[in-house]
Design a protein around this motif. Structure first.
Motif: not given
Length: 181
Positions: A6-7, A12-13, A61-66, A145-149
């Motif tokens: 998880a970490l 990574l995200i 990269l934004l799409a990949l993180a999502h 990133g502040l909401f995806c994590v």
């Protein structure tokens, strides 16, 4: 072991979203280096191939993180307000973060693509000003990133609760009806 995984996923995200944000801001800087003439809200600007490439890379990269956050976080579904109110705090947080991350993704991805397309070679004519689209899209990458994590963390915690039998979806059923908690 699960905590280490998880970490790693969270880091990574965050790294991907930060990289996307930096690329979006760098694309804006590259766009501003080109010659342009502005009159009121109309602008004539030479397209920047570097800004185009950086803007599309930031969008990718934004799409990949999502995708990474949503695929690894799992799918949580709440179909009614009553189900939302009976859900555990982790599930409520996960759903709220999921909705906000989708909104930030849609707006950020749209703005980055519009900013990149404004720098396409075929778009060297005059029109409405597209100023700061790339930098706003870059800032939205940071916000994503502040909401995806938190979505990933709370979704995995919710699935862990469900596996342990906690459920978190309201009163447990017995033969005579709902059992109070």
């Amino acid at each position: 072991m699960a905590k280490i995984e998880a970490l790693v996923v969270c880091i990574l995200i965050i790294v991907i979203d930060i990289l996307a944000g930096i690329l979006g801001i760098e694309a804006e800087i590259a766009q501003n280096k080109e010659k342009h003439l502005k009159y009121l809200i109309f602008e004539c600007r030479e397209p920047s191939s570097q800004a185009f490439r950086l803007g599309l890379a930031a969008a990718a990269l934004l799409a990949l993180a999502h995708i990474l956050g949503n695929l690894l976080g799992g799918c949580l579904c709440i179909c009614s307000r009553q189900e939302y109110e009976r859900s555990s705090a982790n599930k409520q947080l996960a759903v709220a973060c999921l909705i906000i991350s989708w909104i930030v993704l849609a707006v950020g991805l749209g703005i980055l693509v519009l900013g990149a397309l404004a720098n396409s070679k075929s778009r060297s004519k005059c029109g409405f000003s597209h100023r700061n689209f790339l930098s706003i899209g870059g800032i939205l990458c940071f916000i994503h990133g502040l909401f995806c994590v938190p979505y990933y963390v709370s979704a995995t915690a919710t699935f862990r609760e469900l596996r342990k039998g906690g459920g978190g979806s309201g009163p447990q059923m017995t033969e005579r009806g709902p059992r109070p908690r």
